[in-house]
Design a protein around this motif. Structure first.
Motif: not given
Length: 307
Positions: A30, A110, A188, A257, A261, A274, A276
């Motif tokens: 991302k 993240k 993923v 990714e 969202e 997705l 994880y």
């Protein structure tokens, strides 16, 4: 379901889809406002948490490279404590700070900065993220570069590696010999791609997830439900791990990714979820080109399985 006979088909299709949609394969992940090593030197960590429903769970710490500026915590398993323990200006070792710095760097991709707007609530203006049940959370990092410092506040990251950092901080404030959890970066392991119209129109769903989540090299479930010539069709069964690798390659090429969202509350439209390896799931909102590319790919994949 017939076994996969060729594994290069998805890669060839990926190049075709890239040409059709104007997208070129890029590295997954991302992109964003999140800091990287180019942000400079980590100069401060602020973390605090308070529960509105559970007693004796509050914790807060403000730490710099050479010292704990301040911290407060409920003494470990001291159920008779009537107030939190407070400490200030406590020296730490260079090794302790290096461990904190490494834990922060592990989760940089993240971290999502809080964007302050005119509509931001008073709690957010004060640096607090209000969670369910009246819980309060704040997490901020200060970065130093070229003699200037910038403080950035973040939402709680959805990555279990954050537990490594928070446990290190708690142990630093109250050294009792806690076991520090260590985790690999999540990868993923599955996908669920679907379209559900509000009233009428084409609908479909494609899912590929491991039969055994502990063994990503084993078999995968493949479930497909779709409309074809006005009739509802389906294709369900198991495929080998190579099929999943082909799907993952396509997703990486489309950089899914990096998509925005999607709210889990939305029950119609198109969604890409997705799965994880750490058990988390994130739903993304695919754009028109990504939807077309994925639908074309899955249609070809299902067709190959039915031969």
């Amino acid at each position: 379901m017939a076994p996969v006979r060729k594994v290069s088909g998805a890669l060839a299709l990926l190049l075709l889809l890239s040409a059709l949609t104007g997208c070129s394969p890029t590295a997954p992940g991302k992109p964003s406002l999140t800091p990287t090593s180019e942000s400079g030197t980590l100069a401060r960590i602020e973390y605090s948490y308070a529960s509105g429903t559970m007693a004796y769970t509050g914790f807060g710490i403000d730490v710099e490279p050479s010292r704990i500026v301040s911290a407060e915590y409920w003494p470990h398993e001291d159920w008779e404590a009537s107030e939190m323990t407070e400490i200030a200006d406590v020296a730490i070792t260079p090794e302790q700070w290096q461990e904190l710095d490494a834990a922060v760097r592990d989760i940089l991709e993240k971290l999502e900065p809080i964007r302050f707007t005119k509509e931001t609530s008073l709690a957010e203006d004060l640096g607090l993220e209000i969670l369910d049940g009246g819980d309060k959370f704040t997490f901020a990092l200060t970065w130093e570069k070229d003699g200037a410092q910038a403080r950035v506040e973040y939402y709680s990251p959805r990555d279990r590696r954050f537990q490594t950092l928070t446990t290190l901080l708690k142990e630093m404030a109250e050294p009792i010999g806690r076991e520090i959890p260590r985790y690999e970066a999540p990868c993923v392991t599955g996908i669920y791609f679907w379209k559900k119209p509000l009233l009428w129109g084409q609908k479909y769903s494609y899912q590929c997830t491991p039969v055994d989540s502990a063994d990503p090299t084993g078999e995968y479930y493949l479930f497909a439900y779709y409309d074809e010539n006005g009739a509802e069709r389906s294709c369900t069964g198991r495929v080998d791990a190579q099929v999943w690798k082909d799907i993952a390659t396509v997703c990486e090429g489309l950089n899914v990714e990096a998509l925005p969202e999607r709210s889990s509350r939305k029950e119609t439209g198109t969604s890409l979820t997705l799965c994880y390896s750490d058990g988390t799931q994130i739903a993304f909102q695919p754009d028109k080109d990504t939807r077309k590319a994925l639908q074309t790919f899955f249609a070809a994949l299902v067709s190959s399985q039915q031969k």
